[in-house]
Scaffold this motif. Structure first.
Motif, PDB file in Angstrom:
ATOM      1  N   LEU A 304       0.887  -1.170   0.000  1.00 10.26           N
ATOM      2  CA  LEU A 304       0.000   0.000   0.000  1.00 10.26           C
ATOM      3  C   LEU A 304       0.916   1.209   0.000  1.00 10.26           C
ATOM      4  O   LEU A 304       1.574   1.485   1.005  1.00 10.26           O
ATOM      5  CB  LEU A 304      -0.894   0.018   1.247  1.00 10.26           C
ATOM      6  CG  LEU A 304      -1.766  -1.219   1.517  1.00 10.26           C
ATOM      7  CD1 LEU A 304      -2.560  -1.039   2.801  1.00 10.26           C
ATOM      8  CD2 LEU A 304      -2.707  -1.497   0.349  1.00 10.26           C
ATOM      9  N   ALA A 305       1.003   1.899  -1.134  1.00 10.24           N
ATOM     10  CA  ALA A 305       1.908   3.044  -1.239  1.00 10.24           C
ATOM     11  C   ALA A 305       1.461   3.917  -2.403  1.00 10.24           C
ATOM     12  O   ALA A 305       0.657   3.496  -3.237  1.00 10.24           O
ATOM     13  CB  ALA A 305       3.345   2.569  -1.444  1.00 10.24           C
ATOM     14  N   ARG A 306       2.029   5.126  -2.447  1.00 13.08           N
ATOM     15  CA  ARG A 306       1.566   6.138  -3.396  1.00 13.08           C
ATOM     16  C   ARG A 306       1.577   5.674  -4.848  1.00 13.08           C
ATOM     17  O   ARG A 306       0.762   6.098  -5.639  1.00 13.08           O
ATOM     18  CB  ARG A 306       2.443   7.390  -3.274  1.00 13.08           C
ATOM     19  CG  ARG A 306       1.959   8.328  -2.190  1.00 13.08           C
ATOM     20  CD  ARG A 306       2.915   9.469  -1.965  1.00 13.08           C
ATOM     21  NE  ARG A 306       4.011   9.073  -1.107  1.00 13.08           N
ATOM     22  CZ  ARG A 306       4.727   9.918  -0.379  1.00 13.08           C
ATOM     23  NH1 ARG A 306       4.470  11.205  -0.418  1.00 13.08           N
ATOM     24  NH2 ARG A 306       5.699   9.480   0.387  1.00 13.08           N
ATOM     25  N   THR A 307       2.544   4.812  -5.223  1.00 15.73           N
ATOM     26  CA  THR A 307       2.716   4.478  -6.641  1.00 15.73           C
ATOM     27  C   THR A 307       2.091   3.141  -7.024  1.00 15.73           C
ATOM     28  O   THR A 307       2.257   2.696  -8.163  1.00 15.73           O
ATOM     29  CB  THR A 307       4.217   4.417  -6.958  1.00 15.73           C
ATOM     30  OG1 THR A 307       4.810   3.493  -6.027  1.00 15.73           O
ATOM     31  CG2 THR A 307       4.876   5.772  -6.815  1.00 15.73           C
ATOM     32  N   VAL A 308       1.374   2.480  -6.110  1.00  9.87           N
ATOM     33  CA  VAL A 308       0.914   1.107  -6.376  1.00  9.87           C
ATOM     34  C   VAL A 308      -0.461   1.125  -7.037  1.00  9.87           C
ATOM     35  O   VAL A 308      -1.465   1.459  -6.401  1.00  9.87           O
ATOM     36  CB  VAL A 308       0.874   0.286  -5.071  1.00  9.87           C
ATOM     37  CG1 VAL A 308       0.329  -1.101  -5.341  1.00  9.87           C
ATOM     38  CG2 VAL A 308       2.274   0.198  -4.457  1.00  9.87           C
ATOM     39  N   GLU A 309      -0.505   0.775  -8.329  1.00  7.43           N
ATOM     40  CA  GLU A 309      -1.766   0.838  -9.070  1.00  7.43           C
ATOM     41  C   GLU A 309      -2.458  -0.510  -9.172  1.00  7.43           C
ATOM     42  O   GLU A 309      -3.503  -0.628  -9.807  1.00  7.43           O
ATOM     43  CB  GLU A 309      -1.527   1.427 -10.475  1.00  7.43           C
ATOM     44  CG  GLU A 309      -1.145   2.918 -10.443  1.00  7.43           C
ATOM     45  CD  GLU A 309      -2.154   3.791  -9.677  1.00  7.43           C
ATOM     46  OE1 GLU A 309      -3.366   3.504  -9.740  1.00  7.43           O
ATOM     47  OE2 GLU A 309      -1.725   4.738  -8.984  1.00  7.43           O
TER      48      GLU A 309
END
Ligand code: ZN
Ligand code: ZN
Length: 359
Positions: A304-309
């Protein structure tokens, strides 16, 4: 554990990748596909046959532990690449995948020197199978979380004026093994006072500092599966400025927990916590991602992180661990483990996360 179901899914992956076999060298993946807990082994898996390659030290353990219908191949001579692989490949296997994220470069160079065989890089073929936990894995994860909470609860009663960070770390490691775990799932983080401003502080020989945050981030590995939990408590008392910061982190955690469900991206869940922390004026004090998967390894997919699509799916396990870290002052992090369910999620932790004063 149902190793044949896992091997069937792996073989589907090999077929879609146009591979005749996969060379598995990463120990957590070897454990997932066979149950082996030793320190030296390699798997060669094809649709029709699978070989378990290890040395003399592990022949007996192979017989006792390994499921999935593997044939044992002795590698006491340590000639896996030079001799064993060409023999096992015979005339049938030509395109063999290897775990490109995991294979040491020196071994890769040796593989390239084999004239008849073509070794193809693969990424996370087995790791991706591990993302969705089956019923038996979930039972083990629940047991690890329960033991984690038991040890944390006992720890509270041990804290006094002379307690050092290292004492609490040692108690966690001791109690984990004493209660049947293999070990702590990582070296505990016990961070008091200004140390708590460092997200991965470790622990020191220093005593706990009264009136400051005490971050306890701990896990156990029980029956091969990990737990990971953080509570930030306050030693002796909690000054009002820290009460405010604690409330912001706790609310960010609650908002993120409400966002965890199938189909939602890791970035969206991360944002649920991050926006709240930023709105409270602490955007630059939350520098790490919100969470990670937990299973055979304490840090695995999905993140779960800003860049995880990529989107969450039922059976995923994720931590939810927002934090605020004030350099030179201290920090707060609270962390639970969640199971993604068909229509939302279940918090595997039962321990409350209200502000707690100890000692
Ligand atoms: Zn943790
Ligand atoms: Zn964590």
């Amino acid at each position: 554990m149902n190793y044949s179901a896992r091997l069937d899914r792996l073989n589907q992956g090999l077929q879609s990748a146009g591979l005749d076999a996969l060379l598995v060298t990463y120990l957590p993946n070897i454990y997932y596909l066979s149950g082996f807990t030793g320190s030296t082994a390699t798997l060669l898996v094809t649709g029709a046959r699978r070989w378990f390659i290890t040395d003399f030290r592990y022949h007996e353990q192979f017989a006792q532990q390994v499921g999935g219908g593997y044939e044992l191949v002795d590698n006491t001579s340590k000639k896996l690449i030079e001799e064993l692989l060409p023999q096992l490949a015979g005339s049938e296997l030509r395109r063999i995948g290897f775990e490109s994220d995991r294979l040491p470069h020196a071994q890769f160079v040796k593989l390239q020197a084999l004239p008849e065989l073509s070794f193809e890089p693969t990424t996370l073929l087995v790791d991706n199978l591990r993302l969705i936990k089956d019923a038996e894995e979930l039972a083990r994860l629940r047991a690890a979380v329960a033991l984690n909470e038991r040890i944390f609860t006992e720890l509270r009663g041990l804290i006094g004026p002379e307690t050092r960070e290292a004492d609490l770390a040692a108690e966690i490691e001791y109690r984990a093994r004493h209660y049947g775990a293999e070990a702590a799932s990582f070296s505990p983080i016990i961070a008091s006072g200004v140390n708590s401003a460092k997200p991965h502080a470790g622990f020191t020989a220093g005593k706990l500092v009264p009136g400051t945050p005490l971050t306890i981030d701990m896990g156990v590995r029980l029956d091969g599966y990990c737990s990971d939990m953080t509570r930030t408590v306050f030693f002796r008392d909690c000054p009002p400025q820290w009460e405010k910061v604690y409330a912001i982190v706790r609310e960010a955690k609650r908002l993120a927990a409400a966002a965890i469900r199938p189909g939602v991206t890791g970035a969206a869940v991360d944002a649920a916590a991050r926006l709240h922390i930023a709105d409270a004026g602490h955007g630059e004090h939350f520098g790490h991602g919100l969470g990670h998967g937990v299973g055979i390894e304490v840090h695995e997919g999905p993140r779960l992180a800003r860049t995880v699509e990529t989107a969450l799916a039922p059976g995923h396990i994720v931590t939810n661990e927002p934090g605020i870290y004030l350099p030179g002052e201290g920090g707060i992090r609270i962390e639970d483990m969640h199971l993604v369910t068909a229509d939302g999620n279940e918090n595997l932790n039962r321990l409350p996360d209200e502000l707690l004063v100890v000692g």
